[in-house]
Design a protein around this motif. Structure first.
Motif, PDB file in Angstrom:
ATOM      1  N   GLU B 116      44.468  51.100  28.711  1.00  0.00           N
ATOM      2  CA  GLU B 116      45.407  50.097  29.195  1.00  0.00           C
ATOM      3  C   GLU B 116      44.838  49.378  30.424  1.00  0.00           C
ATOM      4  N   LYS B 117      44.322  50.179  31.350  1.00  0.00           N
ATOM      5  CA  LYS B 117      43.792  49.600  32.594  1.00  0.00           C
ATOM      6  C   LYS B 117      42.646  48.637  32.291  1.00  0.00           C
ATOM      7  N   LEU B 118      41.727  49.063  31.415  1.00  0.00           N
ATOM      8  CA  LEU B 118      40.580  48.208  31.106  1.00  0.00           C
ATOM      9  C   LEU B 118      41.012  46.954  30.352  1.00  0.00           C
ATOM     10  N   THR B 119      42.011  47.096  29.473  1.00  0.00           N
ATOM     11  CA  THR B 119      42.497  45.930  28.746  1.00  0.00           C
ATOM     12  C   THR B 119      43.037  44.890  29.718  1.00  0.00           C
ATOM     13  N   LEU B 120      43.842  45.360  30.680  1.00  0.00           N
ATOM     14  CA  LEU B 120      44.383  44.442  31.687  1.00  0.00           C
ATOM     15  C   LEU B 120      43.259  43.842  32.536  1.00  0.00           C
ATOM     16  N   ALA B 121      42.287  44.685  32.890  1.00  0.00           N
ATOM     17  CA  ALA B 121      41.160  44.192  33.695  1.00  0.00           C
ATOM     18  C   ALA B 121      40.414  43.105  32.938  1.00  0.00           C
ATOM     19  N   SER B 122      40.248  43.275  31.638  1.00  0.00           N
ATOM     20  CA  SER B 122      39.511  42.283  30.862  1.00  0.00           C
ATOM     21  C   SER B 122      40.315  40.982  30.758  1.00  0.00           C
ATOM     22  N   GLN B 123      41.642  41.104  30.680  1.00  0.00           N
ATOM     23  CA  GLN B 123      42.473  39.892  30.665  1.00  0.00           C
ATOM     24  C   GLN B 123      42.381  39.143  31.989  1.00  0.00           C
ATOM     25  N   ARG B 124      42.443  39.909  33.088  1.00  0.00           N
ATOM     26  CA  ARG B 124      42.351  39.272  34.407  1.00  0.00           C
ATOM     27  C   ARG B 124      41.005  38.580  34.578  1.00  0.00           C
ATOM     28  N   LEU B 125      39.944  39.301  34.202  1.00  0.00           N
ATOM     29  CA  LEU B 125      38.611  38.731  34.376  1.00  0.00           C
ATOM     30  C   LEU B 125      38.440  37.478  33.526  1.00  0.00           C
ATOM     31  N   GLN B 126      38.957  37.534  32.301  1.00  0.00           N
ATOM     32  CA  GLN B 126      38.823  36.373  31.426  1.00  0.00           C
ATOM     33  C   GLN B 126      39.493  35.139  32.036  1.00  0.00           C
ATOM     34  N   ALA B 127      40.693  35.327  32.582  1.00  0.00           N
ATOM     35  CA  ALA B 127      41.409  34.211  33.214  1.00  0.00           C
ATOM     36  C   ALA B 127      40.595  33.663  34.385  1.00  0.00           C
ATOM     37  N   LYS B 128      39.994  34.575  35.152  1.00  0.00           N
ATOM     38  CA  LYS B 128      39.225  34.134  36.313  1.00  0.00           C
ATOM     39  C   LYS B 128      37.923  33.443  35.899  1.00  0.00           C
ATOM     40  N   VAL B 129      37.284  33.955  34.867  1.00  0.00           N
ATOM     41  CA  VAL B 129      36.033  33.348  34.408  1.00  0.00           C
ATOM     42  C   VAL B 129      36.292  31.925  33.910  1.00  0.00           C
ATOM     43  N   GLU B 130      37.406  31.744  33.203  1.00  0.00           N
ATOM     44  CA  GLU B 130      37.740  30.404  32.728  1.00  0.00           C
ATOM     45  C   GLU B 130      38.022  29.461  33.892  1.00  0.00           C
ATOM     46  N   ALA B 131      38.763  29.969  34.875  1.00  0.00           N
ATOM     47  CA  ALA B 131      39.053  29.155  36.063  1.00  0.00           C
ATOM     48  C   ALA B 131      37.759  28.794  36.790  1.00  0.00           C
ATOM     49  N   PHE B 132      36.847  29.759  36.846  1.00  0.00           N
ATOM     50  CA  PHE B 132      35.576  29.535  37.528  1.00  0.00           C
ATOM     51  C   PHE B 132      34.752  28.465  36.806  1.00  0.00           C
ATOM     52  N   ARG B 133      34.756  28.530  35.481  1.00  0.00           N
ATOM     53  CA  ARG B 133      33.978  27.563  34.704  1.00  0.00           C
ATOM     54  C   ARG B 133      34.457  26.132  34.968  1.00  0.00           C
ATOM     55  N   THR B 134      35.781  25.957  34.975  1.00  0.00           N
ATOM     56  CA  THR B 134      36.351  24.644  35.273  1.00  0.00           C
ATOM     57  C   THR B 134      35.932  24.177  36.665  1.00  0.00           C
ATOM     58  N   ARG B 135      36.073  25.087  37.626  1.00  0.00           N
ATOM     59  CA  ARG B 135      35.733  24.765  39.012  1.00  0.00           C
ATOM     60  C   ARG B 135      34.244  24.416  39.128  1.00  0.00           C
ATOM     61  N   LYS B 136      33.433  25.168  38.424  1.00  0.00           N
ATOM     62  CA  LYS B 136      31.984  24.980  38.453  1.00  0.00           C
ATOM     63  C   LYS B 136      31.616  23.569  37.977  1.00  0.00           C
ATOM     64  N   GLU B 137      32.206  23.154  36.864  1.00  0.00           N
ATOM     65  CA  GLU B 137      31.892  21.825  36.318  1.00  0.00           C
ATOM     66  C   GLU B 137      32.316  20.731  37.298  1.00  0.00           C
ATOM     67  N   THR B 138      33.488  20.910  37.894  1.00  0.00           N
ATOM     68  CA  THR B 138      33.967  19.930  38.878  1.00  0.00           C
ATOM     69  C   THR B 138      33.004  19.835  40.052  1.00  0.00           C
ATOM     70  N   ILE B 139      32.612  20.985  40.558  1.00  0.00           N
ATOM     71  CA  ILE B 139      31.726  20.999  41.727  1.00  0.00           C
ATOM     72  C   ILE B 139      30.389  20.330  41.404  1.00  0.00           C
ATOM     73  N   LYS B 140      29.847  20.665  40.246  1.00  0.00           N
ATOM     74  CA  LYS B 140      28.541  20.108  39.877  1.00  0.00           C
ATOM     75  C   LYS B 140      28.609  18.601  39.701  1.00  0.00           C
ATOM     76  N   ALA B 141      29.735  18.114  39.171  1.00  0.00           N
ATOM     77  CA  ALA B 141      29.863  16.679  38.887  1.00  0.00           C
ATOM     78  C   ALA B 141      30.146  15.872  40.148  1.00  0.00           C
ATOM     79  N   THR B 142      30.828  16.494  41.114  1.00  0.00           N
ATOM     80  CA  THR B 142      31.372  15.727  42.229  1.00  0.00           C
ATOM     81  C   THR B 142      30.553  15.802  43.509  1.00  0.00           C
ATOM     82  N   TYR B 143      29.936  16.925  43.760  1.00  0.00           N
ATOM     83  CA  TYR B 143      29.373  17.134  45.090  1.00  0.00           C
ATOM     84  C   TYR B 143      27.848  17.201  45.093  1.00  0.00           C
TER      85      TYR B 143
END
Lengths: 92, 267
Positions: B116-143
């Motif tokens: 259960e703990k690992l399943t939740l951890a993988s869900q949290r990480l997945q959400a963060k990785v997706e957020a990071f990817r979006t942020r990464k593209e923005t940063i690379k394009a803008t700055y």
């Protein structure tokens, strides 16, 4: 203020709660120094319960780092000691 | 300094060290994202590994439980044939099995918790990785590289902390699972050699018998033996009062209260 419980997630905690959490944290630390596993675990549970009680879980997709980080609920005294020693349990 | 402050500083120091390695901070973004995706795959493998261990324990519990039921049956039969020694041996083995079943039940609960703990951890990480990817593209394009630094630091330290947390969770789950696997291997061995199979092959005094005897609690055996006698004796004595007295007289001390109770029921 953001507090992470390892293995569990991050919580947003109001600054007003900090004094209380610091007290609970000091109690945990005292047991780490005393080396009393059972009492350590009881105090750690109180501290984590305190965070869960006053804290609101942070959204999964948030990318903020935490101001405070706490050991997992089932951590042993030895594990926490290693965590506190640099190059210990925390993967780089 | 407080424990919680110290742990967070250690995490932050590790994140900063990783960030310092790259020359162009924008390169760090891609590199870090790569590592995040790897970590995500790793935590998913972790979930699958723990699930496999859990299923193995479930299988063993089922095997031991059906074996346990078989031994009860054998004890009943043995007692019906007047072979109390055989019944006792079967129940002794059953009591040994019960110890194993109890241990497995505890392990099962622990594995379920880890899963259960690992399943939740993988869900949290997945959400963060997706957020990071979006942020990464923005940063690379803008700055520009210089401008990007602060933004990168922000995104980076948050995800790096999560990575450290997840990495630790995987490690702890692996450690726990490994300890259990050694134990599960021993039980598989017992099952596959048939050592737990048949109480009719008793009296050979093999290692397993001795081991199970040691593990079993004698009082459990006595209590269950008395209960079984209560269940099997009445048809044999055919409700005739003199026979019941006889049976009561012939039985040993521990069985006497049972015979007494039967007498009272019949009168």
């Amino acid at each position: 203020m953001i507090v992470r419980i390892l293995g569990e997630g991050q919580f947003e905690v109001g600054d007003a709660e900090l004094d209380r959490l610091n007290e609970l944290d000091a109690a945990v630390e005292a047991e780490i120094d005393a080396g009393n596993e059972e009492a350590f675990h009881a105090r750690l549970t109180e501290l984590l319960d305190g965070v869960r009680e006053v804290g609101a879980p942070l959204a999964d997709e948030s990318l903020e780092d935490s101001d405070l980080i706490l050991p997992p609920a089932d951590a042993t005294l030895e594990e926490v000691r290693e965590m506190l020693a640099d190059d210990g349990l925390i993967p780089g | 300094m407080s424990m919680m402050k110290r742990i967070s500083m250690i995490f932050r120091a590790k994140a900063n060290k990783a960030l310092d390695r790259a020359e162009d901070p924008r390169e760090t973004l891609d590199y870090s994202y790569q590592r995040q995706v790897e970590m995500l795959a790793k935590v998913r493998r972790g979930v699958a590994d723990v699930a496999t261990s859990r299923k193995r324990v479930e299988l063993q519990m089922n095997q031991l439980q059906s074996q346990s039921a078989k031994l009860t049956e054998q004890a009943q039969k043995a007692l019906g044939m007047g072979r109390e020694d055989l019944a006792r041996e079967a129940l002794t083995r059953k009591s040994g099995l019960q110890t194993q079943v109890n241990e497995l039940t505890a392990q099962h609960a622990q594995l379920q918790g880890e899963e259960e703990k690992l399943t939740l951890a993988s869900q949290r990480l997945q959400a963060k990785v997706e957020a990071f990817r979006t942020r990464k593209e923005t940063i690379k394009a803008t700055y520009t590289a210089a401008e990007a630094q602060t933004r990168i630091n922000e995104a980076f330290s948050g995800i790096s902390e999560e990575m450290g947390d997840v990495g630790m969770a995987i490690q702890r789950a692996e450690d726990k699972t490994q300890q259990m696997q050694a134990r599960a291997g021993a039980i598989d061995e017992l099952i596959s050699t048939g050592a737990l199979d048949d109480a009719s092959a008793i009296g050979q005094g093999d290692d397993i018998t001795r081991e199970l005897e040691q593990m079993s609690s004698q009082s459990d055996v006595e209590a269950e033996l008395a209960a079984l006698k209560g269940a099997t004796t009445p048809p044999a004595i055919d409700s005739s009062a003199p026979a019941a007295v006889e049976a009561g007289g012939a039985a040993d001390e521990s069985a006497a209260p049972v015979a007494q109770a039967e007498k009272e029921e019949q009168s």
